[in-house]
Design a protein around this motif. Structure first.
Motif, mmCIF file in Angstrom:
data_model
loop_
_atom_site.group_PDB
_atom_site.id
_atom_site.type_symbol
_atom_site.label_atom_id
_atom_site.label_comp_id
_atom_site.label_asym_id
_atom_site.label_seq_id
_atom_site.Cartn_x
_atom_site.Cartn_y
_atom_site.Cartn_z
ATOM 1 N N UNK A 84 0.828 -1.214 0.000
ATOM 2 C CA UNK A 84 0.000 0.000 0.000
ATOM 3 C C UNK A 84 0.858 1.257 0.000
ATOM 4 N N UNK A 85 2.018 1.174 0.636
ATOM 5 C CA UNK A 85 2.882 2.348 0.764
ATOM 6 C C UNK A 85 3.731 2.606 -0.479
ATOM 7 N N UNK A 86 4.064 1.557 -1.214
ATOM 8 C CA UNK A 86 4.986 1.745 -2.332
ATOM 9 C C UNK A 86 4.327 1.653 -3.706
ATOM 10 N N UNK A 87 3.069 1.233 -3.773
ATOM 11 C CA UNK A 87 2.381 1.166 -5.070
ATOM 12 C C UNK A 87 2.345 2.509 -5.800
ATOM 13 N N UNK A 88 2.125 3.635 -5.089
ATOM 14 C CA UNK A 88 2.149 4.925 -5.803
ATOM 15 C C UNK A 88 3.478 5.212 -6.492
ATOM 16 N N UNK A 89 4.567 4.734 -5.915
ATOM 17 C CA UNK A 89 5.888 4.922 -6.531
ATOM 18 C C UNK A 89 5.978 4.153 -7.846
ATOM 19 N N UNK A 90 5.431 2.947 -7.859
ATOM 20 C CA UNK A 90 5.407 2.162 -9.097
ATOM 21 C C UNK A 90 4.590 2.869 -10.170
ATOM 22 N N UNK A 91 3.457 3.423 -9.776
ATOM 23 C CA UNK A 91 2.586 4.151 -10.716
ATOM 24 C C UNK A 91 3.331 5.334 -11.329
ATOM 25 N N UNK A 145 12.257 3.099 2.543
ATOM 26 C CA UNK A 145 12.892 3.947 1.533
ATOM 27 C C UNK A 145 13.479 3.106 0.411
ATOM 28 N N UNK A 146 14.119 1.989 0.777
ATOM 29 C CA UNK A 146 14.696 1.102 -0.237
ATOM 30 C C UNK A 146 13.602 0.512 -1.125
ATOM 31 N N UNK A 147 12.490 0.095 -0.506
ATOM 32 C CA UNK A 147 11.380 -0.483 -1.268
ATOM 33 C C UNK A 147 10.755 0.558 -2.182
ATOM 34 N N UNK A 148 10.619 1.801 -1.698
ATOM 35 C CA UNK A 148 10.030 2.867 -2.507
ATOM 36 C C UNK A 148 10.925 3.194 -3.708
ATOM 37 N N UNK A 149 12.252 3.243 -3.466
ATOM 38 C CA UNK A 149 13.189 3.510 -4.558
ATOM 39 C C UNK A 149 13.145 2.390 -5.598
ATOM 40 N N UNK A 150 13.061 1.138 -5.120
ATOM 41 C CA UNK A 150 12.963 -0.009 -6.024
ATOM 42 C C UNK A 150 11.680 0.076 -6.847
ATOM 43 N N UNK A 151 10.565 0.393 -6.187
ATOM 44 C CA UNK A 151 9.279 0.477 -6.882
ATOM 45 C C UNK A 151 9.296 1.568 -7.941
ATOM 46 N N UNK A 152 9.900 2.705 -7.625
ATOM 47 C CA UNK A 152 9.971 3.816 -8.571
ATOM 48 C C UNK A 152 10.862 3.469 -9.760
ATOM 49 N N UNK A 153 12.060 2.945 -9.470
ATOM 50 C CA UNK A 153 13.020 2.639 -10.528
ATOM 51 C C UNK A 153 12.567 1.525 -11.451
ATOM 52 N N UNK A 154 12.066 0.434 -10.862
ATOM 53 C CA UNK A 154 11.632 -0.693 -11.693
ATOM 54 C C UNK A 154 10.302 -0.379 -12.365
ATOM 55 N N UNK A 155 9.477 0.444 -11.727
ATOM 56 C CA UNK A 155 8.253 0.915 -12.383
ATOM 57 C C UNK A 155 8.587 1.694 -13.643
ATOM 58 N N UNK A 156 9.618 2.550 -13.548
ATOM 59 C CA UNK A 156 10.081 3.303 -14.722
ATOM 60 C C UNK A 156 10.534 2.344 -15.823
ATOM 61 N N UNK A 157 11.349 1.361 -15.443
ATOM 62 C CA UNK A 157 11.853 0.404 -16.425
ATOM 63 C C UNK A 157 10.716 -0.380 -17.085
ATOM 64 N N UNK A 158 9.737 -0.794 -16.282
ATOM 65 C CA UNK A 158 8.624 -1.563 -16.842
ATOM 66 C C UNK A 158 7.799 -0.715 -17.791
ATOM 67 N N UNK A 159 7.600 0.560 -17.449
ATOM 68 C CA UNK A 159 6.883 1.443 -18.353
ATOM 69 C C UNK A 159 7.664 1.723 -19.612
ATOM 70 N N UNK A 160 8.998 1.713 -19.503
ATOM 71 C CA UNK A 160 9.854 2.029 -20.643
ATOM 72 C C UNK A 160 9.938 0.879 -21.624
ATOM 73 N N UNK A 161 10.241 -0.338 -21.119
ATOM 74 C CA UNK A 161 10.336 -1.495 -22.021
ATOM 75 C C UNK A 161 9.819 -2.766 -21.371
ATOM 76 N N UNK A 162 10.266 -3.109 -20.145
ATOM 77 C CA UNK A 162 9.613 -4.159 -19.371
ATOM 78 C C UNK A 162 10.247 -5.514 -19.170
ATOM 79 N N UNK A 163 10.843 -6.163 -20.197
ATOM 80 C CA UNK A 163 11.322 -7.531 -19.999
ATOM 81 C C UNK A 163 12.300 -7.671 -18.837
ATOM 82 N N UNK A 164 12.058 -8.647 -17.972
ATOM 83 C CA UNK A 164 12.910 -8.868 -16.817
ATOM 84 C C UNK A 164 12.434 -8.164 -15.557
ATOM 85 N N UNK A 165 11.341 -7.384 -15.672
ATOM 86 C CA UNK A 165 10.837 -6.621 -14.524
ATOM 87 C C UNK A 165 10.552 -7.512 -13.322
ATOM 88 N N UNK A 166 9.840 -8.606 -13.541
ATOM 89 C CA UNK A 166 9.475 -9.492 -12.437
ATOM 90 C C UNK A 166 10.691 -10.068 -11.741
#
Length: 262
Positions: A84-91, A145-166
């Motif tokens: 719940x806390x880090x989903x907005x970062x992924x978005x 903070x680490x989880x939020x940074x991960x969610x933001x960074x990998x969210x960016x990557x998934x929006x950009x191209x995606x393969x390997x995100x999971x």
């Protein structure tokens, strides 16, 4: 034999190729991530230009993400409080990544992804206790903070191209102290968020070829159903083994593509 769908002609062999690739992608992705390294090349091999392939892949992958997320949610293999806390970062990351993807080439990211995957494989192989048991005791300030940074960074990557995100997400959650099954469950929820976000933006931008997307989505959905149930039933050792196999395969595929061999 050919099929006329929505004014697009698909041969039987091409349809089977797309559907087979979709099932394999959904099955693998639901366990260890990396399904996009199966589905995206399949769509490009079917003749789609890069941006349409990325958009169509995101469309079909969203259906698999829904099924995988539901299976792990229903089994209780997620941490709702942290998510719940880090989903907005992924978005936010997925929105920025998708907008960048629509305007820039993704080729420069390839060597970075290869290096990151090699690092992930080394971590999983050498840190035998990583993901074996859960050592996570709650969201301390540092871990949040680490989880939020991960969610933001990998969210960016998934929006950009995606393969390997999971795969990256599972490694990240395991590093935070989750066992591999719960790490996979958490990863599926974040992956669903980034997929849905990019999906909406790509629909609005007209970057989806629905005939190919629907054909692949049906089989990704089925593959994700069987794969996620198998991961939950077999446990962390199985997920760890599949993750290693998938990561090595991704490194090989990306490396060969980068050097123009395939």
């Amino acid at each position: 034999m050919e099929f006329q769908l929505f004014h697009t002609t698909l041969s039987l062999s091409l349809l089977l190729f797309i559907m087979g690739g979709g099932f394999l992608a959904g099955f693998v992705d639901s366990i260890a991530g990396g399904g996009g390294l199966v589905s995206l090349p399949v769509l490009m091999a079917a003749g789609l230009p890069p941006h349409l392939a990325v958009g169509t892949n995101k469309f079909s992958a969203t259906f698999g993400a829904v099924m995988s997320a539901w299976q792990f949610w229903r089994a209780g293999k997620i941490d709702q409080d942290l998510l719940k806390k880090i989903l907005p970062c992924t978005f936010i990351g997925a929105v920025i990544g998708c907008l960048v993807m629509l305007h820039l080439s993704s080729e420069w990211l390839q060597p970075i992804i290869i290096i990151a995957l090699i690092a992930a494989a080394v971590i999983v192989f050498t840190q035998r206790r990583l993901g074996a048991v859960s050592t996570y005791c709650g969201a301390t300030k540092g871990k949040l903070l680490a989880a939020a940074a991960m969610a933001l960074g990998i969210g960016f990557y998934d929006g950009f191209i995606g393969p390997g995100t999971g795969t990256f997400l599972i490694i990240g959650f395991a590093a935070l102290g989750f066992d591999f099954v719960t790490a996979a469950g958490n990863a599926k929820i974040l992956n669903l968020m980034s997929n849905l976000t990019a999906f909406v933006l790509l629909v609005a931008s007209g970057k989806i070829l629905y005939v190919y997307g629907v054909a692949m989505a049906v089989c990704i959905f089925a593959g994700a159903y069987f794969g996620s149930r198998l991961a939950i039933r077999r446990g962390t050792g199985f997920v760890r083994l599949v993750m290693l196999a998938v990561t090595v395969a991704l490194i090989g595929k990306l490396g060969l593509s980068y050097f123009g061999i395939v």
